[in-house]
Scaffold this motif. Structure first.
Motif, PDB file in Angstrom:
ATOM      1  N   LYS A   1      14.982  38.067  70.879  1.00 28.93           N
ATOM      2  CA  LYS A   1      16.436  38.212  70.951  1.00 28.93           C
ATOM      3  C   LYS A   1      16.886  38.369  72.400  1.00 28.93           C
ATOM      4  O   LYS A   1      17.921  37.815  72.811  1.00 28.93           O
ATOM      5  N   GLN A   2      16.118  39.133  73.192  1.00 30.66           N
ATOM      6  CA  GLN A   2      16.451  39.279  74.609  1.00 30.66           C
ATOM      7  C   GLN A   2      16.307  37.955  75.346  1.00 30.66           C
ATOM      8  O   GLN A   2      17.144  37.612  76.193  1.00 30.66           O
ATOM      9  N   THR A   3      15.265  37.189  75.028  1.00 27.95           N
ATOM     10  CA  THR A   3      15.064  35.908  75.699  1.00 27.95           C
ATOM     11  C   THR A   3      16.189  34.939  75.375  1.00 27.95           C
ATOM     12  O   THR A   3      16.596  34.126  76.215  1.00 27.95           O
ATOM     13  N   ALA A   4      16.719  35.012  74.167  1.00 31.95           N
ATOM     14  CA  ALA A   4      17.822  34.135  73.762  1.00 31.95           C
ATOM     15  C   ALA A   4      19.158  34.557  74.365  1.00 31.95           C
ATOM     16  O   ALA A   4      20.096  33.750  74.409  1.00 31.95           O
ATOM     17  N   GLN A   5      19.270  35.784  74.825  1.00 30.29           N
ATOM     18  CA  GLN A   5      20.568  36.327  75.235  1.00 30.29           C
ATOM     19  C   GLN A   5      21.265  35.494  76.310  1.00 30.29           C
ATOM     20  O   GLN A   5      22.464  35.192  76.169  1.00 30.29           O
ATOM     21  N   PRO A   6      20.585  35.106  77.411  1.00 29.07           N
ATOM     22  CA  PRO A   6      21.301  34.293  78.411  1.00 29.07           C
ATOM     23  C   PRO A   6      21.818  32.974  77.862  1.00 29.07           C
ATOM     24  O   PRO A   6      22.901  32.512  78.243  1.00 29.07           O
ATOM     25  N   LEU A   7      21.079  32.347  76.951  1.00 31.13           N
ATOM     26  CA  LEU A   7      21.549  31.103  76.356  1.00 31.13           C
ATOM     27  C   LEU A   7      22.741  31.356  75.441  1.00 31.13           C
ATOM     28  O   LEU A   7      23.709  30.577  75.433  1.00 31.13           O
ATOM     29  N   LEU A   8      22.711  32.448  74.701  1.00 32.07           N
ATOM     30  CA  LEU A   8      23.839  32.792  73.839  1.00 32.07           C
ATOM     31  C   LEU A   8      25.082  33.129  74.661  1.00 32.07           C
ATOM     32  O   LEU A   8      26.207  32.823  74.245  1.00 32.07           O
ATOM     33  N   GLU A   9      24.878  33.732  75.811  1.00 29.27           N
ATOM     34  CA  GLU A   9      26.022  34.028  76.681  1.00 29.27           C
ATOM     35  C   GLU A   9      26.595  32.744  77.268  1.00 29.27           C
ATOM     36  O   GLU A   9      27.811  32.633  77.473  1.00 29.27           O
ATOM     37  N   ARG A  10      25.751  31.768  77.515  1.00 30.06           N
ATOM     38  CA  ARG A  10      26.227  30.491  78.046  1.00 30.06           C
ATOM     39  C   ARG A  10      26.956  29.685  76.989  1.00 30.06           C
ATOM     40  O   ARG A  10      27.942  29.003  77.288  1.00 30.06           O
ATOM     41  N   PHE A  11      26.479  29.743  75.744  1.00 29.20           N
ATOM     42  CA  PHE A  11      27.086  28.994  74.631  1.00 29.20           C
ATOM     43  C   PHE A  11      27.434  29.965  73.502  1.00 29.20           C
ATOM     44  O   PHE A  11      26.775  29.995  72.456  1.00 29.20           O
ATOM     45  N   PRO A  12      28.478  30.791  73.677  1.00 24.31           N
ATOM     46  CA  PRO A  12      28.754  31.869  72.716  1.00 24.31           C
ATOM     47  C   PRO A  12      29.220  31.391  71.343  1.00 24.31           C
ATOM     48  O   PRO A  12      29.194  32.175  70.395  1.00 24.31           O
ATOM     49  N   GLU A  13      29.611  30.139  71.215  1.00 25.27           N
ATOM     50  CA  GLU A  13      30.102  29.647  69.933  1.00 25.27           C
ATOM     51  C   GLU A  13      28.990  29.126  69.029  1.00 25.27           C
ATOM     52  O   GLU A  13      29.246  28.773  67.865  1.00 25.27           O
ATOM     53  N   VAL A  14      27.761  29.066  69.529  1.00 21.90           N
ATOM     54  CA  VAL A  14      26.675  28.478  68.756  1.00 21.90           C
ATOM     55  C   VAL A  14      26.280  29.402  67.605  1.00 21.90           C
ATOM     56  O   VAL A  14      26.200  30.626  67.752  1.00 21.90           O
ATOM     57  N   ARG A  15      26.027  28.806  66.453  1.00 15.79           N
ATOM     58  CA  ARG A  15      25.582  29.558  65.281  1.00 15.79           C
ATOM     59  C   ARG A  15      24.202  30.170  65.535  1.00 15.79           C
ATOM     60  O   ARG A  15      23.332  29.552  66.144  1.00 15.79           O
ATOM     61  N   GLN A  16      23.997  31.388  65.027  1.00 20.88           N
ATOM     62  CA  GLN A  16      22.733  32.105  65.222  1.00 20.88           C
ATOM     63  C   GLN A  16      22.125  32.465  63.868  1.00 20.88           C
ATOM     64  O   GLN A  16      22.845  32.819  62.937  1.00 20.88           O
ATOM     65  N   GLU A  17      20.784  32.410  63.804  1.00 20.89           N
ATOM     66  CA  GLU A  17      20.071  32.853  62.610  1.00 20.89           C
ATOM     67  C   GLU A  17      18.782  33.556  63.024  1.00 20.89           C
ATOM     68  O   GLU A  17      18.265  33.340  64.127  1.00 20.89           O
ATOM     69  N   GLU A  18      18.289  34.387  62.110  1.00 22.51           N
ATOM     70  CA  GLU A  18      16.996  35.037  62.303  1.00 22.51           C
ATOM     71  C   GLU A  18      16.033  34.512  61.240  1.00 22.51           C
ATOM     72  O   GLU A  18      16.328  34.573  60.051  1.00 22.51           O
ATOM     73  N   TRP A  19      14.903  33.979  61.675  1.00 24.58           N
ATOM     74  CA  TRP A  19      13.895  33.460  60.764  1.00 24.58           C
ATOM     75  C   TRP A  19      12.618  34.297  60.881  1.00 24.58           C
ATOM     76  O   TRP A  19      12.392  34.946  61.918  1.00 24.58           O
ATOM     77  N   PRO A  20      11.749  34.271  59.871  1.00 28.46           N
ATOM     78  CA  PRO A  20      10.505  35.057  59.928  1.00 28.46           C
ATOM     79  C   PRO A  20       9.432  34.360  60.759  1.00 28.46           C
ATOM     80  O   PRO A  20       8.346  34.031  60.279  1.00 28.46           O
ATOM     81  N   VAL A  21       9.738  34.138  62.037  1.00 23.60           N
ATOM     82  CA  VAL A  21       8.810  33.474  62.950  1.00 23.60           C
ATOM     83  C   VAL A  21       8.200  34.494  63.918  1.00 23.60           C
ATOM     84  O   VAL A  21       7.758  34.155  65.010  1.00 23.60           O
TER      85      VAL A  21
END
Length: 221
Positions: free
Chosen positions: A59-79
């Motif tokens: 989740k922390q690694t994804a944070q900068p990308l989510l901040e860059r593209f805040p409108e993108v849909r997010q999901e949590e998978w059992p990976v």
């Protein structure tokens, strides 16, 4: 077209040798955050979906990308990463301290061996891999998945080797595959589904030219 980018999380404190409370607890180091920011800079377009594991380091690694593209849909998978060891053998330890128990686990070559409470079997891991591959095929457009080193190797091995049965021999072959494939922190593996077949790139670290490329402790990848 279905396109999927798999990204291993940035360097965690567990990768760097720290003791951590449990398998889900490791957090990014300063270098890990720099790697995560470099990943966000590698995109020339927004994904359609961003997926993380339940573990905080993805989740922390994804944070900068989510901040860059805040409108993108997010999901949590059992990976999430494979948890070979029980709470008793894993919690509040470092990777170096876990090494003897991990070597014993893999020497068994038993896909149904369960180390105890809080652990899972190798067969459980492959079950999660199969479920993830099914979900990937159901996606349309561009999906980005932030995952873990051992899980990513298991998925790639399962896709490429396509073993007829999951037994000790298959588990040995997976272990050899694991040892032969280096997936650094924040490496990107690009995949495209074309005419029902997956086409894969090798792990790419070109976007990490401004930060260190780390071959982290693989006991908690």
């Amino acid at each position: 077209m279905t396109e999927v980018w798999w990204i291993r999380h940035g360097e965690s404190d567990s990768n760097a040798g720290a003791r951590t409370a449990n398998a889900a607890a490791p957090v990014l180091t300063e270098l890990g955050w720099a790697q995560a920011r470099a990943v966000a800079g590698a995109f020339d377009r927004a994904p359609d979906l961003i997926v993380t594991s339940p573990f905080v380091r993805t989740k922390q690694t994804a944070q900068p990308l989510l901040e860059r593209f805040p409108e993108v849909r997010q999901e949590e998978w059992p990976v999430q990463e494979f948890t070979e060891l029980s709470y008793a053998n894993r919690n509040n330890t470092s990777g170096l301290e876990r090494l003897p128990q991990l070597e014993e686990y893999w020497s068994r070559l038993d896909p149904d061996y369960l180390d105890g409470e809080g652990a899972e079997t190798f067969r459980d891991l492959i079950g999660r891999v199969e479920e993830t591959l099914k979900r990937m095929r159901e996606q349309q457009g561009f999906t980005v998945i932030f995952g873990h080193g051992l899980f990513m190797r298991a998925m790639l091995w399962w896709m490429l080797a396509q073993p007829e049965r999951l037994d000790g021999a298959a588990m040995r072959r997976y272990a050899l595959f694991h040892d032969s494939l280096w997936i650094p922190n924040c490496a990107i593996v690009r995949m495209q589904l074309i005419d029902g077949r997956w086409f894969l790139s090798p792990p790419d670290v070109g976007h990490l030219s401004e930060v260190a490329v780390t071959k982290a402790n693989e006991s908690e990848a």
